[in-house]
Design a protein around this motif. Structure first.
Motif, short mmCIF file in Angstrom:
data_model
loop_
_atom_site.label_atom_id
_atom_site.label_comp_id
_atom_site.label_asym_id
_atom_site.label_seq_id
_atom_site.Cartn_x
_atom_site.Cartn_y
_atom_site.Cartn_z
N THR A 36 89.53 -15.37 122.89
CA THR A 36 89.24 -16.79 122.74
C THR A 36 88.59 -17.03 121.39
O THR A 36 87.59 -16.40 121.04
CB THR A 36 88.30 -17.28 123.86
N ALA A 37 89.17 -17.95 120.61
CA ALA A 37 88.59 -18.37 119.33
C ALA A 37 87.80 -19.66 119.57
O ALA A 37 88.33 -20.62 120.13
CB ALA A 37 89.68 -18.60 118.29
N PRO A 38 86.53 -19.72 119.18
CA PRO A 38 85.71 -20.90 119.45
C PRO A 38 86.08 -22.08 118.55
O PRO A 38 86.78 -21.92 117.54
CB PRO A 38 84.29 -20.41 119.15
N GLN A 39 85.60 -23.25 118.89
CA GLN A 39 85.78 -24.43 118.04
C GLN A 39 85.11 -24.18 116.69
O GLN A 39 84.07 -23.53 116.60
CB GLN A 39 85.18 -25.67 118.70
N GLY A 40 85.73 -24.71 115.64
CA GLY A 40 85.19 -24.52 114.30
C GLY A 40 85.86 -23.35 113.59
O GLY A 40 86.96 -22.93 113.95
N VAL A 45 88.10 4.44 108.17
CA VAL A 45 87.94 3.34 109.12
C VAL A 45 88.66 2.11 108.57
O VAL A 45 88.32 1.61 107.49
CB VAL A 45 86.46 3.03 109.37
N LEU A 46 89.67 1.64 109.31
CA LEU A 46 90.41 0.44 108.94
C LEU A 46 89.91 -0.72 109.80
O LEU A 46 89.83 -0.62 111.03
CB LEU A 46 91.91 0.63 109.16
N GLN A 47 89.57 -1.82 109.13
CA GLN A 47 89.10 -3.01 109.84
C GLN A 47 90.08 -4.16 109.64
O GLN A 47 90.45 -4.47 108.51
CB GLN A 47 87.72 -3.43 109.33
N THR A 48 90.49 -4.77 110.75
CA THR A 48 91.38 -5.93 110.72
C THR A 48 90.61 -7.15 111.19
O THR A 48 89.94 -7.11 112.23
CB THR A 48 92.61 -5.69 111.61
N THR A 49 90.71 -8.25 110.42
CA THR A 49 89.94 -9.47 110.69
C THR A 49 90.87 -10.67 110.69
O THR A 49 91.60 -10.89 109.72
CB THR A 49 88.85 -9.67 109.62
N SER A 50 90.84 -11.43 111.77
CA SER A 50 91.60 -12.68 111.85
C SER A 50 90.65 -13.86 111.73
O SER A 50 89.50 -13.82 112.18
CB SER A 50 92.38 -12.76 113.17
N ARG A 51 91.14 -14.93 111.11
CA ARG A 51 90.34 -16.14 110.89
C ARG A 51 91.04 -17.33 111.53
O ARG A 51 92.24 -17.54 111.30
CB ARG A 51 90.15 -16.39 109.39
N TYR A 52 90.29 -18.10 112.33
CA TYR A 52 90.81 -19.32 112.95
C TYR A 52 89.95 -20.51 112.54
O TYR A 52 88.73 -20.39 112.40
CB TYR A 52 90.83 -19.19 114.48
N GLU A 53 90.61 -21.64 112.32
CA GLU A 53 89.93 -22.89 111.99
C GLU A 53 90.40 -23.94 112.98
O GLU A 53 91.53 -24.45 112.89
CB GLU A 53 90.23 -23.29 110.55
N LEU A 54 89.54 -24.26 113.96
CA LEU A 54 89.89 -25.11 115.09
C LEU A 54 88.92 -26.29 115.15
O LEU A 54 87.83 -26.18 115.73
CB LEU A 54 89.85 -24.30 116.40
N ASN A 78 88.89 -29.17 116.71
CA ASN A 78 88.73 -30.03 117.90
C ASN A 78 88.20 -29.29 119.13
O ASN A 78 87.39 -29.83 119.88
CB ASN A 78 90.05 -30.70 118.24
N HIS A 79 88.69 -28.09 119.37
CA HIS A 79 88.26 -27.38 120.58
C HIS A 79 88.61 -25.90 120.45
O HIS A 79 89.42 -25.51 119.59
CB HIS A 79 88.91 -27.97 121.83
N ALA A 80 88.01 -25.09 121.31
CA ALA A 80 88.32 -23.66 121.34
C ALA A 80 89.75 -23.44 121.82
O ALA A 80 90.32 -24.28 122.53
CB ALA A 80 87.34 -22.94 122.26
N HIS A 81 90.33 -22.31 121.43
CA HIS A 81 91.66 -21.94 121.90
C HIS A 81 91.57 -20.61 122.65
O HIS A 81 91.06 -19.61 122.12
CB HIS A 81 92.62 -21.78 120.72
N ASP A 82 92.09 -20.60 123.87
CA ASP A 82 92.21 -19.35 124.63
C ASP A 82 93.47 -18.61 124.20
O ASP A 82 94.41 -19.20 123.66
CB ASP A 82 92.28 -19.64 126.12
N ASP A 83 93.49 -17.34 124.47
CA ASP A 83 94.70 -16.51 124.32
C ASP A 83 95.26 -16.53 122.90
O ASP A 83 96.48 -16.56 122.70
CB ASP A 83 95.79 -16.97 125.30
#
Length: 324
Positions: free
Chosen positions: A210-214, A296-305, A307-312
């Motif tokens: 789940t990615a939170p709002q914002g 050590v490999l690190q993978t980072t995803s960025r979400y910009e939401l 209005n509201h959080a997105h599940d899945d």
């Protein structure tokens, strides 16, 4: 084994033995250089899987709260491969109708994900069979750098396909998943085989989170069990995802960083104006960076939401390594 396949196998063995004999001495060296061009001419094969029926989306209740049609995760076992005793040097996924035209969210269907597995080879990063090719609805083409390819053996183990399809339209849709592969014969080829690595922000228990709002970022780390040169990498995000990157924390090197585009062409926009990711360019080169066992490999995803959080949501990078 059928007679035609037996004869084909015998011919392959005989030709391989002849080329090995030619490889000794000066004349053999010249022949060795010539044979890859002669025997490894590239081919293109489109393999289509289906048909698959996606249920219709439910009607909105007036407040915009309809539900998309959904197949859920489904498995097709022992699916067709494009070739045997070959190197796959690139692939382009798609979702299509029976007439070959593209099926995308502008007419309803969406390819939530499609993942090709080898049945018996162990995956490097998670327990289970090896994940070798994958796509989401972005359907980005991948081409390995010249001289690299994924090896498919002469007696290749079965491949299985796991997929999840969605439908924005209020009528059920019948679609096919297609992969267009570029490949060349392994006979006499000097192509270097590559090993896939799957780096998943969601972890091994399940790819979604789940990615939170914002604005938010989520990361995962993997301690490499192999050494080699990373030559190609592609990412996968959901709606609202803006970028994904993989870094080698041990060396401080960014291996791949890619920015998402949403709704870049009309087929990625629904009739109601909702956009889906239309491009997430892969990273490719003779080497994107060196990886040593224990790095050590690190993978980072960025979400910009806003209005509201997105599940899945998902944040996945798949790379291919030329192992030492």
């Amino acid at each position: 084994m059928s007679l035609p396949r037996l004869l084909s196998t015998v011919v392959t063995i005989v030709l391989t033995a002849a080329m090995t004999l030619l490889a000794g001495g000066a004349a053999g060296a010249e022949a060795q250089q010539a044979f890859p061009r002669r025997w490894a001419s590239p081919e293109t094969t489109t393999v289509t899987y289906g048909p698959f029926t996606i249920p219709a989306a439910t009607q909105s209740d007036g407040g915009g709260h309809g539900e998309n049609g959904h197949t859920g995760n489904r498995v097709e076992v022992d699916v067709e491969k494009p070739c045997e005793n070959c190197f796959i040097t690139g692939f382009e996924p798609d979702l299509v109708y029976a007439d070959g035209s593209t099926a995308n969210v502008n007419t309803g269907p969406m390819m939530h994900h499609a993942v090709m597995f080898r049945s018996w080879t162990q995956d490097l990063t998670c327990p289970g069979p090896q994940r070798i090719f994958a796509t989401g609805n972005e359907r980005v083409a991948s081409t390995f750098p010249d001289g690299y390819g994924f090896k498919v053996g002469l007696f290749e183990e079965p491949w299985n396909l796991v997929f999840d399809l969605m439908n924005h339209a209020h009528q059920e849709k019948e679609v096919y998943i297609s992969f267009t592969f570029t490949h060349e014969s392994a006979l006499g080829s000097d192509v270097e085989p590559v090993t896939p690595i799957w780096l998943d922000v969601g972890g091994c228990a399940g790819s979604t989170y789940t990615a939170p709002q914002g604005v938010s970022e989520e990361s995962t780390q993997w301690e490499s069990t192999i050494s080699g040169e990373l030559v190609h990498m592609r990412g996968h995000l959901h709606h609202g995802g803006t970028r994904i990157r993989t870094e080698n924390l041990t060396t401080g090197q960014t291996l791949c960083r890619t920015e998402a585009e949403e709704g870049g062409t009309p087929e990625f926009i629904t009739p109601h104006g909702h956009t889906e990711i239309s491009d997430l360019p892969p990273c490719s080169g003779d080497t994107l960076g060196s990886i040593d066992e224990g790095d050590v490999l690190q993978t980072t995803s960025r979400y910009e939401l806003p209005n509201h959080a997105h599940d899945d949501v998902m944040g996945i990078m798949v790379g291919w390594v030329d192992q030492d």
